[in-house]
Scaffold this active site. Structure first.
Site, PDB file in Angstrom:
ATOM      1  N   GLN A 216     -19.677  48.234 -58.628  1.00 50.07           N
ATOM      2  CA  GLN A 216     -18.587  48.470 -57.694  1.00 50.07           C
ATOM      3  C   GLN A 216     -17.231  48.169 -58.320  1.00 50.07           C
ATOM      4  O   GLN A 216     -17.131  47.356 -59.236  1.00 50.07           O
ATOM      5  CB  GLN A 216     -18.744  47.598 -56.436  1.00 50.07           C
ATOM      6  CG  GLN A 216     -19.767  48.131 -55.440  1.00 50.07           C
ATOM      7  CD  GLN A 216     -21.170  48.145 -55.982  1.00 50.07           C
ATOM      8  OE1 GLN A 216     -21.607  47.198 -56.625  1.00 50.07           O
ATOM      9  NE2 GLN A 216     -21.886  49.225 -55.756  1.00 50.07           N
TER      10      GLN A 216
ATOM     11  N   LYS B  78     -31.068  46.341 -57.419  1.00 53.93           N
ATOM     12  CA  LYS B  78     -29.645  46.631 -57.213  1.00 53.93           C
ATOM     13  C   LYS B  78     -29.099  47.144 -58.529  1.00 53.93           C
ATOM     14  O   LYS B  78     -28.914  46.390 -59.459  1.00 53.93           O
ATOM     15  CB  LYS B  78     -28.914  45.370 -56.762  1.00 53.93           C
ATOM     16  CG  LYS B  78     -27.400  45.488 -56.791  1.00 53.93           C
ATOM     17  CD  LYS B  78     -26.915  46.517 -55.790  1.00 53.93           C
ATOM     18  CE  LYS B  78     -25.404  46.550 -55.738  1.00 53.93           C
ATOM     19  NZ  LYS B  78     -24.771  46.969 -56.964  1.00 53.93           N
TER      20      LYS B  78
ATOM     21  N   SER C 267     -29.367  42.071 -58.764  1.00 50.58           N
ATOM     22  CA  SER C 267     -28.144  42.303 -59.516  1.00 50.58           C
ATOM     23  C   SER C 267     -28.114  41.617 -60.871  1.00 50.58           C
ATOM     24  O   SER C 267     -28.852  41.973 -61.763  1.00 50.58           O
ATOM     25  CB  SER C 267     -26.963  41.859 -58.669  1.00 50.58           C
ATOM     26  OG  SER C 267     -25.778  42.342 -59.198  1.00 50.58           O
TER      27      SER C 267
END
Length: 490
Positions: free
Chosen positions: A351, A347, A322
């Site tokens: 979201q 990743k 991430s």
């Protein structure tokens, strides 16, 4: 990134102040750090459901009529009294589960309140990030210095049970709630690593907020080492302070280590990346389902004018996820900084967290994030310019049971311990899981060299000492770090 932001080791995003009117991207967060960090860091867009552009849905359509009909039929005709809240929650969960997305989830009650914990404090847990993978829970990355890291847990380990309860079908949030707990309390995880399965007993601890560790290399005093364990609220200031201090100590180049860094706050990753990238160059892109990508660029608004122009190398591994991938990709593609290590986690989605009421909220994937050149690394990861792995013994499973192994025993765990004996300089003979006389002699020699009772048996004390030595040996043989220092010292 998924788990409540791991901003520091295990915390979660601040709950946004809700505005009565729409919009307002309050903050992108690389996950939410629960006790374990729940799931792999998400890049979370925290907004209130009532802040979004209102799109009224015609509930008279056929689809909603079906939902209403089923709800009414169950409520009125099911042979036992039903709980309306459970029915509604079940319907919401069903819709979100149908997305088949490990980063989209409905949170109610304590799960929702956990998501809203502050990311600026410390937390109590074991210090690792997890995500749902298939039917079980997978470790994305243990935090440096945490109980999880000290116990030898690794990226890609699968948690099949927690305190004896199977995690099959569990959400990352549910697993996190079972793993986390007060300092000094214990939790037992059943781990599957490759084809081997073993149990690990962990004592929970306070995972500190400090996210940066820095030092001058012992043999190369012009090389500064900076480890970033997660991207949290104080990380930008900590990195800036570390660079300033190392410069005063004589550093002329830097090794930036984001291995086993599961992510954190996206803004922090951008601010730190901007330190190393020329103003105006791209740091990352965010692409929703429709419309053009939003491009984030380096500049004073990000880094405050603090720049690093010395030579730099970045270390990554399969636990880099991430926000740490955003950081590594920005330096690699916009500042020509070499990545050293192994392929990162991969990743690449964003979201959004939306609140339904005071006690429930949900998060869904709303966008992709792309590297500066437009690549989407989701499930693929970043490939290092220079591949450098730890020695093979670094990937051995942990032997943590209390059983004693002796002459003529046969076990896959004996095979693991034979490999460890060989790694520390003792010859166990054929490495096949059979406790031979040669293995016994190697065990006795190891015990004599480490002031242990010379029983010739692999008892708890011997196994613990052996694995402690292996951990130190791994640290002393950091191939990726040594390669980075070698490159910078040329």
């Amino acid at each position: 990134m998924e788990e409540k932001p791991q901003v520091t080791p295990e915390t979660t995003p601040k709950k946004p102040k809700r505005q009565k009117r729409r919009v307002s991207l309050l903050i992108y967060i690389s996950s939410t750090l629960l006790a374990f960090f729940v799931g792999i860091f998400l890049t979370i867009l925290v907004v209130g459901l009532n802040n979004r552009t209102s799109q009224s849905l015609d509930t008279s359509t056929a689809g909603f009529s079906k939902i209403s009909q089923v709800y009414q039929t169950i409520s009125q005709q099911y042979y036992r009294k039903t709980d309306k809240t459970k029915l509604i929650n079940g319907a919401i969960k069903g819709m979100i589960n149908s997305l088949d997305d490990p980063y989209s989830e409905y949170l109610a009650g304590s799960d929702a309140s956990d998501l809203d914990n502050t990311i600026s404090g410390s937390f109590e847990g074991i210090g690792a990030e997890i995500q749902k993978k298939g039917n079980y829970i997978e470790i994305v990355s243990p935090i440096a210095g945490s109980p999880a890291k000290k116990a030898g847990l690794k990226a890609n380990d699968v948690i099949t049970a927690i305190n004896g309860k199977s995690t099959a079908g569990w959400s990352a949030t549910k697993a996190t709630n079972q793993i986390r707990g007060k300092k000094n309390t214990k939790v037992t995880l059943t781990i599957k690593r490759g084809k081997q399965s073993f149990k690990v007993n962990l004592k929970r601890d306070v995972i500190p907020v400090k996210t940066v560790n820095a030092r001058i290399d012992k043999t190369h005093p012009t090389v500064g080492y900076i480890q970033i364990t997660s991207f949290s609220e104080p990380t930008f200031k900590e990195v800036k302070a570390a660079i300033t201090k190392l410069r005063k100590q004589g550093a002329k180049s830097f090794v930036l280590d984001v291995r086993s860094n599961p992510g954190g706050i996206m803004q922090q990753a951008l601010k730190i990346s901007s330190m190393f990238v020329a103003n105006g160059k791209p740091l990352m892109q965010v692409k929703a389902r429709t419309g053009a990508a939003t491009v984030y660029k380096a500049g004073k608004s990000q880094d405050g004018g603090f720049k690093v122009k010395e030579p730099v190398k970045v270390l990554i591994d399969d636990g880099s996820a991430s926000a740490s991938e955003i950081f590594a990709a920005a330096l690699n593609q916009s500042a020509n900084v070499e990545l050293i290590g192994t392929k990162s986690f991969g990743k690449g989605t964003v979201q959004q967290v939306s609140q339904l009421d005071k006690h429930s909220e949900f998060k869904i994937t709303v966008a992709k994030w792309l590297t500066p050149n437009g690549s989407w690394i989701n499930k693929r990861g970043l490939t290092p310019n220079i591949t450098a792995k730890y020695p093979s013994y670094a990937y051995l499973p942990v032997v943590s049971d209390k059983k004693t192994y002796q002459l003529d025993d046969v076990s896959s765990k004996i095979k693991t311990l034979q490999k460890e004996l060989k790694a520390v300089g003792q010859d166990p003979g054929t490495i096949n899981g059979y406790f031979s006389t040669t293995t016994q002699q190697a065990v006795t020699a190891f015990q004599a060299a480490n002031d242990l009772d010379q029983t010739g048996k692999l008892d708890t004390a011997t196994i613990d000492k052996l694995q402690t030595m292996i951990t130190k040996k791994i640290s002393d043989n950091d191939v990726a770090y040594n390669k980075a220092v070698e490159q910078l010292s040329k």
